[in-house]
Design a protein around this motif. Structure first.
Motif, PDB file in Angstrom:
ATOM      1  N   THR A   1       0.822  -1.216   0.000  1.00  0.00           N
ATOM      2  CA  THR A   1       0.000   0.000   0.000  1.00  0.00           C
ATOM      3  C   THR A   1       0.852   1.261   0.000  1.00  0.00           C
ATOM      4  N   GLU A   2       2.080   1.159   0.532  1.00  0.00           N
ATOM      5  CA  GLU A   2       3.038   2.276   0.511  1.00  0.00           C
ATOM      6  C   GLU A   2       4.442   1.699   0.432  1.00  0.00           C
ATOM      7  N   GLY A   3       5.315   2.376  -0.300  1.00  0.00           N
ATOM      8  CA  GLY A   3       6.706   1.946  -0.358  1.00  0.00           C
ATOM      9  C   GLY A   3       6.969   0.936  -1.452  1.00  0.00           C
ATOM     10  N   LYS A   4       7.973   0.066  -1.198  1.00  0.00           N
ATOM     11  CA  LYS A   4       8.388  -0.907  -2.204  1.00  0.00           C
ATOM     12  C   LYS A   4       8.987  -2.114  -1.494  1.00  0.00           C
ATOM     13  N   LEU A   5       8.546  -3.315  -1.893  1.00  0.00           N
ATOM     14  CA  LEU A   5       9.055  -4.567  -1.336  1.00  0.00           C
ATOM     15  C   LEU A   5       9.645  -5.435  -2.435  1.00  0.00           C
ATOM     16  N   ARG A   6      10.680  -6.194  -2.069  1.00  0.00           N
ATOM     17  CA  ARG A   6      11.207  -7.238  -2.948  1.00  0.00           C
ATOM     18  C   ARG A   6      10.784  -8.570  -2.342  1.00  0.00           C
TER      19      ARG A   6
ATOM     20  N   LEU B   1      11.365 -15.609  -4.299  1.00  0.00           N
ATOM     21  CA  LEU B   1      10.844 -16.977  -4.288  1.00  0.00           C
ATOM     22  C   LEU B   1      11.941 -17.898  -4.820  1.00  0.00           C
ATOM     23  N   PRO B   2      11.792 -19.216  -4.737  1.00  0.00           N
ATOM     24  CA  PRO B   2      12.861 -20.118  -5.182  1.00  0.00           C
ATOM     25  C   PRO B   2      13.387 -19.863  -6.591  1.00  0.00           C
ATOM     26  N   HIS B   3      12.518 -19.506  -7.544  1.00  0.00           N
ATOM     27  CA  HIS B   3      12.978 -19.355  -8.921  1.00  0.00           C
ATOM     28  C   HIS B   3      12.633 -18.008  -9.535  1.00  0.00           C
ATOM     29  N   GLU B   4      12.258 -17.056  -8.686  1.00  0.00           N
ATOM     30  CA  GLU B   4      11.970 -15.729  -9.231  1.00  0.00           C
ATOM     31  C   GLU B   4      12.053 -14.674  -8.147  1.00  0.00           C
ATOM     32  N   GLU B   5      12.184 -13.439  -8.610  1.00  0.00           N
ATOM     33  CA  GLU B   5      12.236 -12.301  -7.709  1.00  0.00           C
ATOM     34  C   GLU B   5      11.269 -11.254  -8.247  1.00  0.00           C
ATOM     35  N   CYS B   6      10.474 -10.676  -7.371  1.00  0.00           N
ATOM     36  CA  CYS B   6       9.482  -9.687  -7.787  1.00  0.00           C
ATOM     37  C   CYS B   6       9.647  -8.428  -6.957  1.00  0.00           C
ATOM     38  N   ILE B   7       9.571  -7.290  -7.599  1.00  0.00           N
ATOM     39  CA  ILE B   7       9.586  -6.016  -6.882  1.00  0.00           C
ATOM     40  C   ILE B   7       8.192  -5.436  -7.002  1.00  0.00           C
ATOM     41  N   LEU B   8       7.606  -5.158  -5.843  1.00  0.00           N
ATOM     42  CA  LEU B   8       6.239  -4.641  -5.771  1.00  0.00           C
ATOM     43  C   LEU B   8       6.254  -3.211  -5.254  1.00  0.00           C
ATOM     44  N   ALA B   9       5.680  -2.302  -6.023  1.00  0.00           N
ATOM     45  CA  ALA B   9       5.544  -0.903  -5.608  1.00  0.00           C
ATOM     46  C   ALA B   9       4.135  -0.695  -5.060  1.00  0.00           C
ATOM     47  N   ALA B  10       3.910   0.460  -4.477  1.00  0.00           N
ATOM     48  CA  ALA B  10       2.599   0.790  -3.918  1.00  0.00           C
ATOM     49  C   ALA B  10       1.508   0.561  -4.969  1.00  0.00           C
ATOM     50  N   GLY B  11       0.454  -0.132  -4.540  1.00  0.00           N
ATOM     51  CA  GLY B  11      -0.661  -0.419  -5.432  1.00  0.00           C
ATOM     52  C   GLY B  11      -0.534  -1.745  -6.160  1.00  0.00           C
ATOM     53  N   GLU B  12       0.593  -2.438  -6.005  1.00  0.00           N
ATOM     54  CA  GLU B  12       0.789  -3.716  -6.674  1.00  0.00           C
ATOM     55  C   GLU B  12       0.662  -4.864  -5.676  1.00  0.00           C
ATOM     56  N   SER B  13       0.308  -6.029  -6.205  1.00  0.00           N
ATOM     57  CA  SER B  13       0.151  -7.207  -5.349  1.00  0.00           C
ATOM     58  C   SER B  13       0.620  -8.447  -6.091  1.00  0.00           C
ATOM     59  N   ILE B  14       0.787  -9.521  -5.329  1.00  0.00           N
ATOM     60  CA  ILE B  14       1.199 -10.790  -5.896  1.00  0.00           C
ATOM     61  C   ILE B  14       0.541 -11.904  -5.094  1.00  0.00           C
ATOM     62  N   GLN B  15       0.312 -13.032  -5.734  1.00  0.00           N
ATOM     63  CA  GLN B  15      -0.250 -14.217  -5.080  1.00  0.00           C
ATOM     64  C   GLN B  15       0.670 -15.387  -5.387  1.00  0.00           C
ATOM     65  N   PHE B  16       0.963 -16.214  -4.367  1.00  0.00           N
ATOM     66  CA  PHE B  16       1.833 -17.370  -4.581  1.00  0.00           C
ATOM     67  C   PHE B  16       1.542 -18.432  -3.528  1.00  0.00           C
ATOM     68  N   ASP B  17       2.123 -19.597  -3.716  1.00  0.00           N
ATOM     69  CA  ASP B  17       1.966 -20.711  -2.791  1.00  0.00           C
ATOM     70  C   ASP B  17       2.852 -20.444  -1.580  1.00  0.00           C
ATOM     71  N   ALA B  18       2.271 -20.233  -0.418  1.00  0.00           N
ATOM     72  CA  ALA B  18       2.989 -19.793   0.776  1.00  0.00           C
ATOM     73  C   ALA B  18       3.943 -20.830   1.343  1.00  0.00           C
ATOM     74  N   ILE B  19       3.787 -22.076   0.968  1.00  0.00           N
ATOM     75  CA  ILE B  19       4.667 -23.108   1.519  1.00  0.00           C
ATOM     76  C   ILE B  19       6.077 -23.017   0.928  1.00  0.00           C
TER      77      ILE B  19
ATOM     78  N   ASP C   1      10.711   2.549   3.036  1.00  0.00           N
ATOM     79  CA  ASP C   1       9.773   2.406   4.148  1.00  0.00           C
ATOM     80  C   ASP C   1       8.452   1.949   3.547  1.00  0.00           C
ATOM     81  N   SER C   2       7.895   0.872   4.083  1.00  0.00           N
ATOM     82  CA  SER C   2       6.754   0.240   3.411  1.00  0.00           C
ATOM     83  C   SER C   2       5.639  -0.135   4.370  1.00  0.00           C
ATOM     84  N   GLN C   3       4.427  -0.123   3.829  1.00  0.00           N
ATOM     85  CA  GLN C   3       3.257  -0.670   4.495  1.00  0.00           C
ATOM     86  C   GLN C   3       2.598  -1.617   3.504  1.00  0.00           C
ATOM     87  N   PHE C   4       2.037  -2.716   4.034  1.00  0.00           N
ATOM     88  CA  PHE C   4       1.526  -3.752   3.145  1.00  0.00           C
ATOM     89  C   PHE C   4       0.529  -4.621   3.902  1.00  0.00           C
TER      90      PHE C   4
END
Length: 178
Positions: free
Chosen positions: A128-133, A136-154, A164-167
Motif C-alpha cells: 500500500t506504501e513503499g516498495k518490497l522485494r 521466491l525459489p525461482h523468481e524475484e518480484c519487486i512490488l511498488a505501492a498499489g501492486e500485489s502478488i499471489q503465490f503458494d505460501a509453503i 519504508d513500506s506498508q503492506f
C-alpha cells in the motif's frame, strides 16, 4: 425465560435463492427438493435432512458443509488483533479459520527470511506504501505501492523492504475438498 435461538437458521436459503433470482419452483426443479420443504426450511419451520441439504447445496454450487456453515446461528465471528514482530517487520494480525490477515510495516533495508511458519496456504501480498522485494525459489518480484502478488505460501520466500513500506499479507486456506 427466553426461548433459545435455533441451532441452524435456514433462512439463508431464501437469501441465496433471491441472490440468484430463482423462484421456489426453479430451486425445487434444480435440487429435486419439493417447494413445500424449501419453503418450510426458509421459514425455519422444519429441520433439514442431510440428503436435502446436499441437494440444495449442489443447486447453489456449494457443498453441504458450506451450506451448513452458512446456516449456523452465529453468522458473524469476531476476533481481536495480535501484534508481533518478525525481524524489523512489525505486524498486526487477525486470524479466522480460513484466512489470516497481516497489516505490516517495515523500514527501508528490513528483511525477513521465511516469515513465521506457513501452512499449505495461498499467500497474497499487497503493497500500500513503499516498495518490497519478494524472493521466491525461482523468481524475484519487486512490488511498488498499489501492486500485489499471489503465490503458494509453503515455498521458501523472503521479503525485503526497498523503501519504508506498508503492506497487507493474506494467508488463504486452500480448499482441499475434492
Amino acid at each position: 425465560m427466553a426461548t433459545p435461538s435455533p441451532q441452524f437458521d435456514f433462512s439463508v436459503l431464501r437469501t441465496l435463492r433471491e441472490q440468484r433470482e430463482l423462484t421456489l419452483a426453479q430451486l425445487s426443479e434444480a435440487s429435486g427438493v419439493s417447494v413445500a420443504v424449501i419453503s418450510k426450511l426458509e421459514r425455519n419451520q422444519q429441520s433439514a435432512e442431510l440428503e436435502t441439504l446436499y441437494r440444495l447445496a449442489r443447486a447453489f454450487g456449494l457443498s453441504a458443509t458450506d451450506l451448513m456453515a452458512m446456516a449456523e446461528s452465529q453468522l458473524a465471528h469476531r476476533t481481536a488483533e495480535k501484534v508481533y514482530r518478525s525481524g524489523d517487520f512489525k505486524f498486526r494480525q487477525i486470524k479466522y479459520a480460513n484466512v489470516v490477515a497481516h497489516l505490516g510495516s517495515a523500514p527501508a533495508g528490513a528483511k525477513v527470511n521465511r516469515p513465521e511458519i506457513h501452512h499449505d496456504d495461498t499467500e497474497v501480498c499487497w503493497v500500500t506504501e513503499g516498495k518490497l522485494r519478494l524472493t521466491l525459489p525461482h523468481e524475484e518480484c519487486i512490488l511498488a505501492a498499489g501492486e500485489s502478488i499471489q503465490f503458494d505460501a509453503i515455498q521458501q520466500h523472503t521479503y525485503e523492504a526497498l523503501a519504508d513500506s506498508q503492506f497487507v499479507i493474506l494467508h488463504l486456506r486452500k480448499d482441499k475438498r475434492y
